[in-house]
Scaffold this active site. Structure first.
Site, PDB file in Angstrom:
ATOM      1  N   ASP A  20       0.932  -1.172   0.112  1.00  0.00           N
ATOM      2  CA  ASP A  20      -0.031   0.065   0.005  1.00  0.00           C
ATOM      3  C   ASP A  20       0.726   1.310   0.030  1.00  0.00           C
ATOM      4  OD1 ASP A  20      -2.431   1.379   0.395  1.00  0.00           O
ATOM      5  OD2 ASP A  20      -1.917   1.713   2.405  1.00  0.00           O
TER       6      ASP A  20
ATOM      7  N   ASP B 143      -0.230   5.353   1.205  1.00  0.00           N
ATOM      8  CA  ASP B 143      -0.403   5.873   2.278  1.00  0.00           C
ATOM      9  C   ASP B 143      -0.536   5.456   3.522  1.00  0.00           C
ATOM     10  OD1 ASP B 143      -1.124   8.537   0.327  1.00  0.00           O
ATOM     11  OD2 ASP B 143      -2.661   7.168  -0.240  1.00  0.00           O
TER      12      ASP B 143
END
Length: 282
Positions: free
Chosen positions: A21, A23
């Site tokens: 991922d 953020d």
């Protein structure tokens, strides 16, 4: 409950691919998002965003945004709220890698034998990714463009966003397309997903992949005592907590494992345990 003792199932093969991922996992952009949301909320006399709402926003696309709007009850439309968020995107130019990230990406991409492949699977848009990382070569140089999947990818839709597994399966497909001559196709069980969000952990588990959950200290505080539910990929079973932004929540265990050994929680990517996942370093 989750265990402090690693429980790797003996039948699992070594990890051959890592899918990240973005953020709140690779960079501190979740804190910047919080600043942006709070700037807007405070302008209308609303309180700061609590983690009980923030947690529903992470990685979930439109559904999370609608829950934020319902809670905020601002005197503006959803489109105007979104426009005000976008107007502050320059704040992401101050983003920086989270602890241990540059070293982990560099090691995986240059020092693994056999080679471990890397991909990014983020609900962020491709444009937002560029703003957040254009000044961070320690992030971008280790992940090829063909192995980056974003929320606005033509093959994605809101119905396919996390906690659905589609984005990770799509990233795996991109990895397999990038393999060199003679390389065997990477299977889902040979993938390790790195996530900070509850929805992301569930998406990784649904994809049939192993997961490292590295939550923000605020999310950790909100979900203390319910780690096993998250690690098993049962986000629908996580009851709403009472933790607030900035609350303490990082005390106690720094690493926990699910009982089935498929998922680990750790509070930082520093000192990553390559050996535990069968990753050999040169």
């Amino acid at each position: 409950m989750a265990t402090q003792t690693p429980q790797p199932p003996p039948t699992l093969p070594p990890v051959r691919a890592c899918i990240f991922d973005l953020d709140g996992l690779l960079i501190n952009s979740e804190d910047i998002y919080t600043d942006i949301y709070n700037n807007i909320l405070h302008a209308y006399g609303r309180p700061s965003l609590p983690w009980s709402i923030k947690a529903k926003l992470q990685s979930t696309g439109r559904s999370g945004f609608l829950q934020l709007l319902d809670w905020a009850q601002l005197p503006i439309s959803g489109d105007e709220f979104l426009a005000q968020i976008t107007a502050q995107y320059d704040l992401f130019r101050r983003s920086k890698p989270l602890p241990g990230v540059p070293e982990l990406l560099s090691t995986l991409s240059t020092k693994t034998s056999p080679k471990v492949h890397i991909a990014i699977a983020s609900s962020s848009t491709a444009r937002a990714f560029g703003i957040k990382t254009s000044h961070l070569p320690s992030i971008t140089k280790h992940v090829s463009e063909e192995c980056r999947v974003f929320g606005d990818d033509p093959q994605m839709s809101d119905a396919k966003k996390k906690p659905m597994p589609d984005i990770f399966l799509l990233a795996l497909g991109r990895i397999n397309k990038s393999l060199g001559p003679g390389e065997r196709e990477v299977k889902a069980e040979e993938c390790l997903v790195f996530e900070d969000s509850v929805a992301g952990v569930e998406a990784g588990r649904r994809a049939g992949m192993r997961v490292v959950w590295c939550p923000h200290v605020g999310l950790r505080g909100l979900l203390r005592g319910r780690e096993e539910v998250v690690l098993e990929g049962r986000s629908a079973g996580v009851e709403e907590g009472k933790g607030e932004m900035g609350g303490k929540g990082g005390e106690g265990e720094k690493r926990l494992w699910s009982r089935d050994g498929w998922a680990e929680m750790r509070m930082s990517l520093e000192g990553f345990d390559y050996e535990h996942y069968g990753i050999c370093l040169e």
